[in-house]
Scaffold this active site. Sequence first.
Site, PDB file in Angstrom:
ATOM      1  N   HIS A   8       0.826  -1.206   0.000  1.00  0.00           N
ATOM      2  CA  HIS A   8       0.000   0.000   0.000  1.00  0.00           C
ATOM      3  C   HIS A   8       0.860   1.257   0.000  1.00  0.00           C
ATOM      4  CE1 HIS A   8       0.676  -0.657   4.367  1.00  0.00           C
ATOM      5  NE2 HIS A   8       0.606   0.662   4.476  1.00  0.00           N
ATOM      6  N   GLU A  44      -8.457   5.111   9.382  1.00  0.00           N
ATOM      7  CA  GLU A  44      -7.969   4.862   8.022  1.00  0.00           C
ATOM      8  C   GLU A  44      -9.036   4.266   7.125  1.00  0.00           C
ATOM      9  OE1 GLU A  44      -4.931   1.574   8.697  1.00  0.00           O
ATOM     10  OE2 GLU A  44      -6.158   0.701   7.121  1.00  0.00           O
ATOM     11  N   GLN A  55      -3.909   3.879   1.167  1.00  0.00           N
ATOM     12  CA  GLN A  55      -4.303   3.934   2.573  1.00  0.00           C
ATOM     13  C   GLN A  55      -4.389   5.414   2.961  1.00  0.00           C
ATOM     14  OE1 GLN A  55      -1.238   2.998   5.507  1.00  0.00           O
ATOM     15  NE2 GLN A  55      -2.700   1.792   6.685  1.00  0.00           N
ATOM     16  N   HIS A  79       3.884   7.205   3.892  1.00  0.00           N
ATOM     17  CA  HIS A  79       4.763   6.029   3.901  1.00  0.00           C
ATOM     18  C   HIS A  79       4.398   5.066   2.782  1.00  0.00           C
ATOM     19  CE1 HIS A  79       1.335   4.438   6.263  1.00  0.00           C
ATOM     20  NE2 HIS A  79       1.700   3.260   5.817  1.00  0.00           N
ATOM     21  N   GLU A 129       7.151   0.727   5.614  1.00  0.00           N
ATOM     22  CA  GLU A 129       6.460  -0.222   6.477  1.00  0.00           C
ATOM     23  C   GLU A 129       6.568  -1.611   5.849  1.00  0.00           C
ATOM     24  OE1 GLU A 129       2.266   0.565   6.726  1.00  0.00           O
ATOM     25  OE2 GLU A 129       1.954  -0.822   8.392  1.00  0.00           O
TER      26      GLU A 129
HETATM   27 CO    CO Z   1       0.523   1.576   6.349  1.00  0.00          CO
END
Ligand code: CO
Length: 143
Positions: A8, A44, A55, A79, A129
């Site tokens: 994502h 989210e 996301q 991210h 991540e």
């Molecule tokens: Co994330």
Amino acid sequence: MRLQRIDHVGYAVEDLEEAIAYHQRLYGATVTHREESDRDGVREALLAVGDSYLQLLEPTRDDSPVARFLTRHGPGLHHVGYGVADVAATLADLQDMGVRVVDDTPRHGSRGCLVAFLHPKSAMGVLVELVEDPSRAGNGTAT
Ligand code: CO
């Protein structure tokens, strides 16, 4: 190759519903998952894009990392999530290679995933991540 996919791309947004409406209007995107995390102080929404997600992250309190990001940078790319088969093993190997991490042990993320963040200073300036998605166990091959 350790990375299985771009799991994502995470965006910091001021207003989640507005950000969802924007993606619906421009791209016909639909929400496939919603979640709120007290620990991270975010609400989210995940919008499926093929095998990956956008996301959208809206802070739920002023001291959450996403709130601090918005104060510092404004809305934008927050991210990138890399799909891996085994977060714990990947994290341990990267730490052995001297990579700075935010989480030194995997923790629970959204969708029941196991996640760990790498420090941007050790990740080409991007907050990375690592994501292990149990629903994609078996390396994404059909079972
Ligand atoms: Co994330």
